[in-house]
Design a protein around this motif. Structure first.
Motif, PDB file in Angstrom:
ATOM      1  N   TYR A 134       0.691  -1.267  -0.191  1.00 49.55           N
ATOM      2  CA  TYR A 134       0.053  -0.087  -0.036  1.00 49.55           C
ATOM      3  C   TYR A 134       0.931   1.393  -0.061  1.00 49.55           C
ATOM      4  O   TYR A 134       1.888   1.426   0.600  1.00 49.55           O
ATOM      5  CB  TYR A 134      -0.978   0.067   1.227  1.00 49.55           C
ATOM      6  N   ASN A 135       0.643   2.217  -0.930  1.00 50.49           N
ATOM      7  CA  ASN A 135       1.307   3.335  -1.105  1.00 50.49           C
ATOM      8  C   ASN A 135       0.207   4.652  -0.454  1.00 50.49           C
ATOM      9  O   ASN A 135      -0.784   4.635  -1.173  1.00 50.49           O
ATOM     10  CB  ASN A 135       1.863   3.593  -2.325  1.00 50.49           C
ATOM     11  N   SER A 182      -5.012   6.536  -3.980  1.00 49.73           N
ATOM     12  CA  SER A 182      -6.456   6.341  -3.740  1.00 49.73           C
ATOM     13  C   SER A 182      -6.422   4.972  -3.466  1.00 49.73           C
ATOM     14  O   SER A 182      -5.689   4.025  -3.806  1.00 49.73           O
ATOM     15  CB  SER A 182      -7.447   6.531  -4.689  1.00 49.73           C
ATOM     16  N   PHE A 183      -7.572   4.463  -2.621  1.00 48.48           N
ATOM     17  CA  PHE A 183      -7.792   3.284  -2.316  1.00 48.48           C
ATOM     18  C   PHE A 183      -9.069   2.655  -2.371  1.00 48.48           C
ATOM     19  O   PHE A 183      -9.781   3.269  -3.134  1.00 48.48           O
ATOM     20  CB  PHE A 183      -7.045   3.182  -0.729  1.00 48.48           C
ATOM     21  N   LYS A 221     -14.555   6.461  -0.094  1.00 53.63           N
ATOM     22  CA  LYS A 221     -12.950   6.392  -0.282  1.00 53.63           C
ATOM     23  C   LYS A 221     -12.236   6.120   0.988  1.00 53.63           C
ATOM     24  O   LYS A 221     -12.606   6.662   1.793  1.00 53.63           O
ATOM     25  CB  LYS A 221     -12.187   7.343  -0.974  1.00 53.63           C
ATOM     26  N   THR A 222     -11.404   5.238   1.171  1.00 57.08           N
ATOM     27  CA  THR A 222     -10.770   4.832   2.435  1.00 57.08           C
ATOM     28  C   THR A 222      -9.236   4.951   2.102  1.00 57.08           C
ATOM     29  O   THR A 222      -8.732   5.061   0.909  1.00 57.08           O
ATOM     30  CB  THR A 222     -10.977   3.448   2.597  1.00 57.08           C
ATOM     31  N   TYR A 223      -8.554   5.046   3.157  1.00 55.28           N
ATOM     32  CA  TYR A 223      -7.092   5.239   3.090  1.00 55.28           C
ATOM     33  C   TYR A 223      -6.447   4.616   4.573  1.00 55.28           C
ATOM     34  O   TYR A 223      -7.114   4.233   5.423  1.00 55.28           O
ATOM     35  CB  TYR A 223      -6.542   6.809   3.103  1.00 55.28           C
ATOM     36  N   ALA A 265     -12.007   6.492   6.839  1.00 52.94           N
ATOM     37  CA  ALA A 265     -12.624   7.133   5.564  1.00 52.94           C
ATOM     38  C   ALA A 265     -11.862   8.510   5.166  1.00 52.94           C
ATOM     39  O   ALA A 265     -11.416   9.313   5.937  1.00 52.94           O
ATOM     40  CB  ALA A 265     -13.965   7.695   6.119  1.00 52.94           C
ATOM     41  N   GLN A 266     -11.706   8.780   3.877  1.00 49.29           N
ATOM     42  CA  GLN A 266     -10.916   9.693   3.497  1.00 49.29           C
ATOM     43  C   GLN A 266     -11.838  11.068   3.128  1.00 49.29           C
ATOM     44  O   GLN A 266     -11.286  11.968   2.974  1.00 49.29           O
ATOM     45  CB  GLN A 266     -10.301   9.251   1.915  1.00 49.29           C
TER      46      GLN A 266
END
Length: 142
Positions: free
Chosen positions: A39-40, A44-45, A59-61, A117-118
């Motif tokens: 994972y970077n 985006s994830f 979107k998550t991170y 949560a992004q």
């Protein structure tokens, strides 16, 4: 889980001998192992489903980069699983924990990371929530 054997304690009498063995060890590591970027945090994830929110997905991170060093040609044994109770009920605030990111190697859990949560997702108004709930009961759409 142990990927490596415990090294023997060896004493070298000369600097040249130490350098030679260090070089052999470095060569062994470079030829037999790969470092995999899992994972970077700059990218985006995954998007997760949201229930009764103004957006259908969030979107998550993860908060840090994740790298794993594994034996070459063993990437197929590396597995990543996202666990969450979904769809996630709105409202969702930015940086809320929404799930867990699990990393497995040969079926054994290596690490767990919190998934956040992004973005913020607000709750629908009462009329829209009612329509969406009825639609779900009739058609099964989320």
């Amino acid at each position: 889980m142990r990927l490596f054997r415990r090294p023997r304690r060896i004493r070298f009498s000369t600097k040249k001998e130490r350098s030679k063995q260090s070089s052999r060890l470095l060569t062994y590591g470079l030829t037999n192992f790969d470092t995999i970027e899992i994972y970077n945090k700059d990218n985006s994830f995954q998007e997760l489903d949201v229930w009764l929110g103004k957006k259908n997905k969030v979107k998550t991170y993860l908060k840090e980069n994740i790298y794993k060093t594994i034996p070459k040609a063993r990437k197929k044994y590396l597995k990543v699983v996202i666990e969450y109770d979904g769809p996630i009920n709105a409202p969702i605030n930015k940086n809320d924990k929404v799930g867990i990111y699990k990393i497995y190697y040969k079926g054994e859990l290596l690490e767990e990371h919190n998934l956040y949560a992004q973005q913020e997702v607000k709750k629908l108004n009462i009329f829209s929530r009612l329509l969406k709930s009825i639609n779900f009961l009739v058609w099964g759409d989320v």
